[in-house]
Enzyme design. Structure first.
Site, PDB file in Angstrom:
ATOM      1  N   GLU A   1      -3.501 -61.054  36.508  1.00 56.45           N
ATOM      2  CA  GLU A   1      -3.480 -59.986  37.766  1.00 56.45           C
ATOM      3  C   GLU A   1      -4.026 -60.548  38.911  1.00 56.45           C
ATOM      4  O   GLU A   1      -5.189 -59.885  39.591  1.00 56.45           O
ATOM      5  CB  GLU A   1      -4.129 -58.550  37.067  1.00 56.45           C
ATOM      6  CG  GLU A   1      -3.340 -58.128  36.192  1.00 56.45           C
ATOM      7  CD  GLU A   1      -3.687 -56.733  35.793  1.00 56.45           C
ATOM      8  OE1 GLU A   1      -4.550 -55.947  36.282  1.00 56.45           O
ATOM      9  OE2 GLU A   1      -2.717 -55.895  35.152  1.00 56.45           O
TER      10      GLU A   1
ATOM     11  N   GLU B   1       1.075 -57.513  29.125  1.00 52.83           N
ATOM     12  CA  GLU B   1       0.445 -56.255  28.907  1.00 52.83           C
ATOM     13  C   GLU B   1       1.241 -55.262  29.247  1.00 52.83           C
ATOM     14  O   GLU B   1       1.938 -54.923  30.098  1.00 52.83           O
ATOM     15  CB  GLU B   1      -0.785 -56.009  30.002  1.00 52.83           C
ATOM     16  CG  GLU B   1      -2.010 -57.213  29.726  1.00 52.83           C
ATOM     17  CD  GLU B   1      -3.136 -57.149  30.727  1.00 52.83           C
ATOM     18  OE1 GLU B   1      -3.517 -55.775  31.010  1.00 52.83           O
ATOM     19  OE2 GLU B   1      -3.682 -57.909  31.080  1.00 52.83           O
TER      20      GLU B   1
HETATM   21  O1  AHR Z   1      -5.943 -54.011  29.172  1.00 50.68           O
HETATM   22  C1  AHR Z   1      -6.786 -53.623  30.061  1.00 50.68           C
HETATM   23  C2  AHR Z   1      -6.851 -54.207  31.593  1.00 50.68           C
HETATM   24  O2  AHR Z   1      -5.689 -53.801  32.140  1.00 50.68           O
HETATM   25  C3  AHR Z   1      -6.787 -55.847  31.595  1.00 50.68           C
HETATM   26  O3  AHR Z   1      -7.793 -56.302  31.491  1.00 50.68           O
HETATM   27  C4  AHR Z   1      -6.116 -55.783  33.117  1.00 50.68           C
HETATM   28  O4  AHR Z   1      -5.335 -57.180  32.981  1.00 50.68           O
HETATM   29  C5  AHR Z   1      -5.402 -54.717  33.259  1.00 50.68           C
HETATM   30  O5  AHR Z   1      -5.565 -54.331  34.424  1.00 50.68           O
END
Ligand code: AHR
Length: 510
Positions: free
Chosen positions: A196, A319
């Protein structure tokens, strides 16, 4: 579902799902045709140093009263083995860009204690480090996805971690790994170059990050044949600029670009919606929000088709999952949430979307494996429950490394306010065991669906498999009642195939 079939399956549904008007859904395919491989890594997991995701969830230490294998809890290991977890991403997430690998090697009682500034401000003992992670995935029989620190680390630190893990010569770093108990190099399947970068990974612009990616990846080296797939940190939601800039600007090895998208029922980070006891319209909104994954993938794939027509760069959804408001009595920084039938349906809707784009979407990681967000497993000290999402992974494991079969589906819309999503979504594939599998997901919480099949290329008469459904939209397992929600057997003649409202069904067609 016809009442007699439901009873024969050992499931007696008396709900409105039996009484309400069914949708009619038409599915047509030729079983002798084949589409892309559905890569097993689509079923990957994410385990971050966050809340009780690692400590207590996976690692309890060798001296714990909780039964464990060299510190890893046995109940969790066994449950994860049963769903064939193929891949685990670690150590973050946001945590990855503050993680300094040297703090997590060597004698455990000498490792520095840090503060986990992203997640709850708790002490991070570094007990679970590189060696523990690889031991864990090896015990699971899974592959490793290691996420490097680009945000607060250095080129040298990242390059040295790679050498420490993969070095097979007598270099000082490889010798240090041996001294710490690991003779053979670790096998890394994927390595993330930051996370991110647009947010917690450094608030960068794609142009700046793409230059950093070129810089860092230049110095990532591993012995011949041991170089992991490299993952560039990509975008989120409908912002395709990261996919665009990276796929245009990076000439170095870049096996995939990551993409993150979370399902927030109310679509608002300040008011996401509840995990349980939610009103009916929040079920509908959740389905509409999660179905956005389809549109976002299409948008990113359109960019990749343009910039990378030879399909050398994949889209890794590393994610995804539901994200609800924290329970009032819990630490909001721990992202612990309950998990219900709605989460199982969300998972299956996403699986069917990933399968549809399986030629580019070859790896995903649900967030997260244990005790965090849309988890497979919840623990409370020595207790453990398996969630409805866990069972969705269990039903779908037959799709790991299967060959997709192209199909046409005509399903009515399930109306959500002024939007509409398909009431039923599906997957069809030839498993790596040679069997023909079909998955059906009914997103509609009130109406069942009659499934009219038109199949060529094979003679099949029966559907035999398992189903997830329940009376309540938020049916779940709890520590007091850990077996309240489980899959049930499903069996039907193909010429009278019906599935209930709010259900996930995976069957072999035979
Ligand atoms: O999964 C939780 C968080 O969500 C992670 O650490 C991050 O990459 C995302 O914003």
């Amino acid at each position: 579902m016809k009442l007699k079939t439901a009873i024969a399956c050992g499931l007696l549904l008396t709900s409105q799902s039996l009484l309400a008007k069914d949708h009619t859904v038409e599915i047509e395919f030729d079983a002798s045709e084949s589409g892309p491989l559905i890569h097993k890594d689509i079923y990957g997991q994410f385990a971050e140093h966050l809340g009780r995701g690692i400590y207590e969830g996976v690692w309890v230490g060798e001296d714990s009263d909780i039964p464990n294998t060299r510190g890893f809890r046995n109940d969790v290991l066994n449950a994860l083995r049963d769903i064939n977890v193929p891949l685990v991403r670690w150590p973050g997430g946001c945590f990855a860009d503050e993680y300094h690998w040297r703090e997590g090697i060597g004698p455990r009682d000498e490792r520095p204690v840090k503060v986990n500034t992203h997640w709850g401000g708790v002490e991070e003992p570094n007990t679970f480090g590189t060696h523990e992670f690889f031991e864990f995935v090896e015990l699971l029989g899974a592959d490793a996805y290691v996420n490097g620190n680009l945000g607060s680390g250095s080129v040298q630190e990242m390059a040295e971690w790679m050498e420490y893990m993969t070095g097979d010569k007598g270099s000082t770093l490889a010798e240090e790994r041996r001294k710490n108990g690991r003779e053979e190099p670790f096998e890394i399947a994927y390595f993330g170059v930051g996370n991110e970068a647009w947010g917690c990974g450094g608030h960068m612009r794609p142009e700046y990050y793409s230059d950093l990616y070129r810089h860092y990846s230049t110095f990532l080296k591993a012995p011949h044949g041991k170089m992991p797939k490299l993952v560039a940190s990509g975008g989120t939601g409908d912002d395709t600029s990261w996919t665009d800039v990276l796929s245009k600007n990076v000439e170095q090895k870049m096996d995939g670009i990551s993409f993150h998208y979370y399902t927030l029922p109310l679509g608002d980070w300040d008011k996401k919606g509840r995990a349980v006891d939610f009103p009916k319209d929040e079920w509908a909104k959740t389905m509409a929000q999660t179905y956005e994954m389809d549109r976002f993938i299409q948008m990113n794939l359109a960019v990749l088709e343009e910039n990378d027509p030879d399909n050398t760069v994949k889209l890794y959804v590393d994610e995804w999952g539901t994200w609800y408001d924290p329970e009032p009595e819990r630490d909001p920084g721990f992202l612990y949430q309950q998990n219900t039938l709605r989460d199982a349906v969300v998972a299956a809707v996403n699986f069917n979307i990933f399968h549809k784009y399986a030629d580019r979407v070859t790896m995903t990681n649900i967030a997260q494996m244990v005790n965090v967000l849309q988890a497979m497993i919840l623990t409370d000290k020595e207790k453990m429950v398996l969630t409805p999402t866990y069972y969705a992974y269990g039903l779908y494991k037959v799709f790991q490394n299967s060959t997709s079969i192209p199909f046409e589906i005509k399903a009515p819309g399930y109306k959500v306010g002024d939007k509409s999503v398909p009431a039923v979504t599906a997957s069809v594939a030839r498993g790596d065991d040679g069997k023909l599998y079909m998955a059906l997901v009914n997103l509609d919480p009130e109406n069942g669906a009659d499934i009219k099949l038109d199949i060529d290329g094979v003679t099949a008469k029966r559907a035999v498999g398992q189903m997830l459904t329940a009376e309540a939209m938020d049916a779940r397992n709890t520590f007091e009642d850990p077996d309240a929600f489980k899959p049930v057997a499903f069996e039907a003649d193909l010429d009278e195939l019906e599935i209930p409202a709010k259900s996930v069904v995976v069957v072999e067609l035979k």
